[in-house]
Design a protein around this motif. Structure first.
Motif, short mmCIF file in Angstrom:
data_model
loop_
_atom_site.label_atom_id
_atom_site.label_comp_id
_atom_site.label_asym_id
_atom_site.label_seq_id
_atom_site.Cartn_x
_atom_site.Cartn_y
_atom_site.Cartn_z
N THR A 22 0.45 3.71 1.92
CA THR A 22 0.69 4.01 3.33
C THR A 22 1.91 3.26 3.84
O THR A 22 2.73 3.82 4.59
CB THR A 22 -0.55 3.67 4.17
OG1 THR A 22 -1.65 4.50 3.74
CG2 THR A 22 -0.31 3.92 5.65
N ALA A 38 -4.29 8.10 3.08
CA ALA A 38 -3.13 7.24 2.84
C ALA A 38 -1.86 7.91 3.35
O ALA A 38 -1.01 7.26 3.99
CB ALA A 38 -2.99 6.92 1.35
N SER A 81 0.84 -1.20 0.00
CA SER A 81 0.00 0.00 0.00
C SER A 81 0.87 1.24 0.00
O SER A 81 2.03 1.22 0.44
CB SER A 81 -0.91 0.01 1.22
OG SER A 81 -0.16 0.26 2.41
N ASN A 84 -3.32 2.87 10.16
CA ASN A 84 -4.18 2.48 9.03
C ASN A 84 -5.50 3.23 9.02
O ASN A 84 -6.42 2.84 8.31
CB ASN A 84 -4.44 0.98 9.04
CG ASN A 84 -5.20 0.51 10.27
OD1 ASN A 84 -5.57 1.32 11.14
ND2 ASN A 84 -5.42 -0.78 10.38
N VAL A 121 -7.62 3.46 5.89
CA VAL A 121 -6.85 3.26 4.67
C VAL A 121 -7.42 2.04 3.95
O VAL A 121 -7.74 1.02 4.57
CB VAL A 121 -5.37 3.03 5.00
CG1 VAL A 121 -4.58 2.65 3.75
CG2 VAL A 121 -4.78 4.28 5.66
#
Length: 350
Positions: free
Chosen positions: A101, A288, A99, A109, A327
């Motif tokens: 992130t 994110a 991801s 998250n 997220v």
């Protein structure tokens, strides 16, 4: 959405897609705000197609510094550059199976959500705040101010505090609408309302007045559109014109936002993740980035203005639960575009 520097009736955004040689597609949205940055929908499309695309086609997804060096040859166009940057990050995440992130830092998250309230009568703004709290669990509100006389907005904020109670977080954003003296008078009249922040109450180029104002306030003063680059942040903070910061991925992407965030950490500034009246894709980008870093999770992020839109482009719409936005799981940004909706809403002939 109405505020001191303009108003928005339609999401006239630009969808930016980056395609790799492997066939993966990274996506992001660019929300033009002509009254703030001078960009328009047609202008964003033109600068990407005629200037930016020829400069970046052929680069690898990891050559982001090289890409930014080329983009920065062109003055301005912040949201066009930011969307291109975020689409590259999305494509990189999809390529390596992580991801965005996680790539950016992986601190958390999810983020608490702040909702932005535009100009209206006190009763209408209270009704909106109460509805948003009841439906989505949101307990932080950014209140647009900057009207004349200042009593119009003072009455709004007081009504919100009285109706919502002491546990709700309130802060105000003037979008440069007041003078320094008007700002000081308004903040004095609201001194008993336990505000968390004041943002861009008066113009940044009112140099002496801005410093005078910030020196009087007993709440952090957020620089937003006056501090969009590391250089501008340094100027505003060291000059005494701000002591907190709004980061908007819509105008600095992920790469530029990290530079600004790290500078804010070094200077000891509080940070709020701001909103460009983003659609759902833009909100995905904000959460994110915000969830990826510790400092940006300390305050609620402005993540809910997609609720003002009647429709959007994602195949799986966002959902705020318990006042938080999570997220999206999956590689990259974890979202996909509904191609049927895209065909319906696109304004070109393709």
């Amino acid at each position: 959405m109405k505020f001191a520097s303009g108003e928005v009736h339609h999401a006239e955004h630009v969808l930016v897609r980056v395609r790799t040689d492997d066939g993966l597609v990274g996506i992001a949205e660019a929300p033009p705000r002509p009254f703030t940055y001078g960009e328009t929908q047609r202008g964003i499309v033109a600068v990407i197609e005629t200037i930016f695309a020829p400069q970046v086609v052929g680069l690898s997804l990891t050559e982001r510094e090289r890409m930014w060096a080329r983009l920065d040859r062109t003055v301005g166009n912040p949201t066009a550059k930011a969307a291109l940057d975020m689409a590259v990050w999305d494509a990189l995440g999809r390529t390596v199976g992580l991801s965005v992130t996680e790539l950016l830092g992986g601190y958390g998250n999810r983020m608490r959500v702040s909702h932005m309230l535009g100009f209206d009568q006190p009763s209408a703004m209270v009704d909106e705040a109460q509805r948003v709290r009841a439906q989505h669990g949101i307990t932080t509100f950014k209140v647009k101010v900057g009207r004349r006389p200042v009593s119009l907005d003072v009455d709004v904020v007081r009504a919100l505090r009285e109706a919502m109670g002491p546990d709700v977080v309130l802060y105000v954003d003037g979008n440069r609408g007041w003078s320094a003296s008007e700002s000081a008078r308004a903040m004095r009249q609201m001194s008993d309302l336990d505000l968390a922040f004041a943002e861009e109450l008066n113009p940044a180029d009112d140099v002496v007045g801005r410093r005078w104002l910030v020196g009087q306030l007993d709440v952090p003063f957020i620089a937003d559109e006056s501090a969009t680059t590391p250089a501008e942040v340094t100027r505003e903070v060291l000059g005494g014109s701000a002591n907190a910061l709004s980061i908007k991925t819509a105008r600095t992407g992920f790469t530029g936002s990290q530079r600004v965030l790290h500078l804010a950490e070094g200077l000891g500034l509080e940070v709020v993740m701001g909103n460009q009246i983003d659609g759902q894709l833009g909100s995905v980008c904000t959460v994110a980035f915000g969830a990826a870093h510790r400092r940006t999770t300390m305050q609620a992020g402005e993540l809910s203005n997609f609720l003002d839109l009647s429709d959007d482009l994602l195949t799986e719409p966002l959902c705020i639960v318990g006042g938080e936005l999570a997220v999206r799981p999956g590689a990259g940004l974890g979202v996909e575009i509904d191609e049927e909706k895209l065909r319906r809403y696109r304004v070109d002939a393709s």
